[in-house]
Design an enzyme around this catalytic site. Sequence first.
Site, PDB file in Angstrom:
ATOM      1  CB  THR A 230      -0.926   0.068   1.240  1.00 38.10           C
ATOM      2  OG1 THR A 230      -0.107   0.147   2.403  1.00 38.10           O
ATOM      3  CG2 THR A 230      -1.828  -1.145   1.333  1.00 38.10           C
TER       4      THR A 230
ATOM      5  CB  CYS B 126      -9.561   9.768 -43.663  1.00 41.13           C
ATOM      6  SG  CYS B 126      -9.416  11.558 -43.750  1.00 41.13           S
TER       7      CYS B 126
ATOM      8  CG  HIS C 159     -11.711  10.090 -39.413  1.00 39.37           C
ATOM      9  ND1 HIS C 159     -10.663   9.208 -39.432  1.00 39.37           N
ATOM     10  CD2 HIS C 159     -11.254  11.240 -39.963  1.00 39.37           C
ATOM     11  CE1 HIS C 159      -9.606   9.797 -39.970  1.00 39.37           C
ATOM     12  NE2 HIS C 159      -9.939  11.026 -40.314  1.00 39.37           N
TER      13      HIS C 159
ATOM     14  CD  GLU D 159     -12.075   6.507 -37.539  1.00 34.52           C
ATOM     15  OE1 GLU D 159     -12.864   6.415 -38.507  1.00 34.52           O
ATOM     16  OE2 GLU D 159     -10.957   7.061 -37.636  1.00 34.52           O
TER      17      GLU D 159
HETATM   18  N1  GLN Z   1      -3.529  13.130 -45.116  1.00 33.64           N
HETATM   19  C1  GLN Z   1      -4.842  13.163 -45.674  1.00 33.64           C
HETATM   20  C2  GLN Z   1      -5.400  14.571 -45.696  1.00 33.64           C
HETATM   21  O1  GLN Z   1      -4.953  15.419 -44.963  1.00 33.64           O
HETATM   22  C3  GLN Z   1      -5.766  12.213 -44.966  1.00 33.64           C
HETATM   23  C4  GLN Z   1      -6.017  12.587 -43.538  1.00 33.64           C
HETATM   24  C5  GLN Z   1      -6.575  11.476 -42.691  1.00 33.64           C
HETATM   25  O2  GLN Z   1      -6.483  10.306 -43.056  1.00 33.64           O
HETATM   26  N2  GLN Z   1      -7.108  11.795 -41.526  1.00 33.64           N
HETATM   27  O3  GLN Z   1      -6.300  14.856 -46.417  1.00 33.64           O
END
Ligand code: GLN
Length: 535
Positions: free
Chosen positions: A189, A383, A509, A511
């Site tokens: 601890t 992207c 994106h 995600e």
């Molecule tokens: N490099 C690329 C751009 O700026 C893709 C960016 C990314 O994948 N977030 O457009």
Amino acid sequence: MAKYVFVTGGVCSGLGKGITASSIALLLKSKGYKVFMQKFDPYMNVDPGTMSPIQHGEVFVTADGCETDLDLGHYERFIDEELNYTSNITNGKIYSSVIDKERVGDFLGATIQIVPHISNEIKNKIYEAGTSSGADIVITEIGGTVGDIESAVMMESLRQFRLEVGRENSLFVHTTLVPYLFGSNELKTKPTQNSIIELRRLGIQPDIIVTRAPLDLGEAVKKKISLFGSIPVENIIEAKDVANIYQIPINFHKQHIEDIILKQFGLKVTKSNLDTWENLIKTVENLDKEIEIALVGKYTELEDAYLSVKEALKAAGYKYNTKIKIKWVNSEELECKTSNLKDVFKNSKGIIVPGGFGSRGIEGMIKACEYARVNKIPYLGICLGMQIAVIEFARHVCGISDASSREFDELCPNPVIDLMADQKAIINKGGTLRLGNYRCQITKGTLAYKDYKSEEILERHRHRYEFNNSYKDLMSNKGLTISGVNPEANLVEIIELENHPHFIACQFHPEFKSRPTRPHPLFDSFIKASIENKK
Ligand code: GLN
């Protein structure tokens, strides 16, 4: 007025402070309270947008376009609430805002000092999170470890904050480590005791201690921490190591952490509704299939660089009772002549190329994308992954052998990915990408429409370069479908290929919007297609 929970960390980093903060928020939300979350990062960068993903992991982007620490991704996935610009505060942001105010004369006559000017600015950011979100309870995590020089002024601000609002409106949760020593065979601890002393030295007495340990603490160990830390035994919450992070909120719930918080705040201890979360745990623990997905990226030495992508893949897998085994493929390695793609992807049911910046490793990604297109392996480009798909298609299907992106080759004769006029004038690198939510209109009858089941969507962006519309007709004639377009600027948002079982790529994106209990449509359909891929 909102109530405020502060989560600090002691002993060392990596104890799961972010998960602790998210779990507390989730538990309070499950009792019907409106929660909001905030992270303080004690570095001098204004935001992590300019930091290397290999050093700092992924940059998470909020709907309103703030580039933030990856912990905000955990927050959004746990509490399923959209966060914003007030959610990620750095020393860089605080200092630059105070210096800007000084320059325009806001403090005329005064000597600008860390206390009170910097500390006031920090406190204002905390109050602002409460007022602008309208939340009942704001949970603020302080990055780093107590005692760091970097976070000293943030801790000082918290001390002042407690004095201003009182114990009934503010609560300190301190996370520490209780290590197990082989040889003496016992939990120790002392590191926890010392880190509580360190916190007290800064004028803060914690209300709750969360102890990360490999074993159950047992009564004797708890009593010791209680005695030396001046913490009631029931306020010592055990964060025993778990295989599945979703288990943590449930473990905390069993120890009534949210009730302790609500009682201190004088708020009603209502009944929890954790059904969705409990079902999620059941699902995660009973996955009966497994598939391999190859993730081809340039930062693969650090999995955290793709944290939200990883979580989105896993979440889509849950829907189909399937464990997703990610094969981390370093795109630079695919560039060497000896690399055999057939061998690399022999067990992969799908290939994903996520985001990235700069020219390193690009040719390897193009090879992987070509492999997916030619061999009819499900492909999801995100992207940079969409830009790669466009370049690959231009070179190998449209016969434009020197096609590239302006990002990789400034003098490129065929920039199928290019800078838009508004980006050309930009000199500053920080915060100037196309960031956050933009609209996208989807063409009916496309794969994208099948996935989203909607003609209009909103997705988060983080990029500078775009599909070059002067190649639109040429590529469309050769079988590239543009299925999503931003109506305001006529920018290509989604592309897909005819004559392929599942090939789709987006400029945004997805995600960031995936949740463990609600996989994103593009990840959902990609995983479904990968499971169905018999090759
Ligand atoms: N490099 C690329 C751009 O700026 C893709 C960016 C990314 O994948 N977030 O457009």
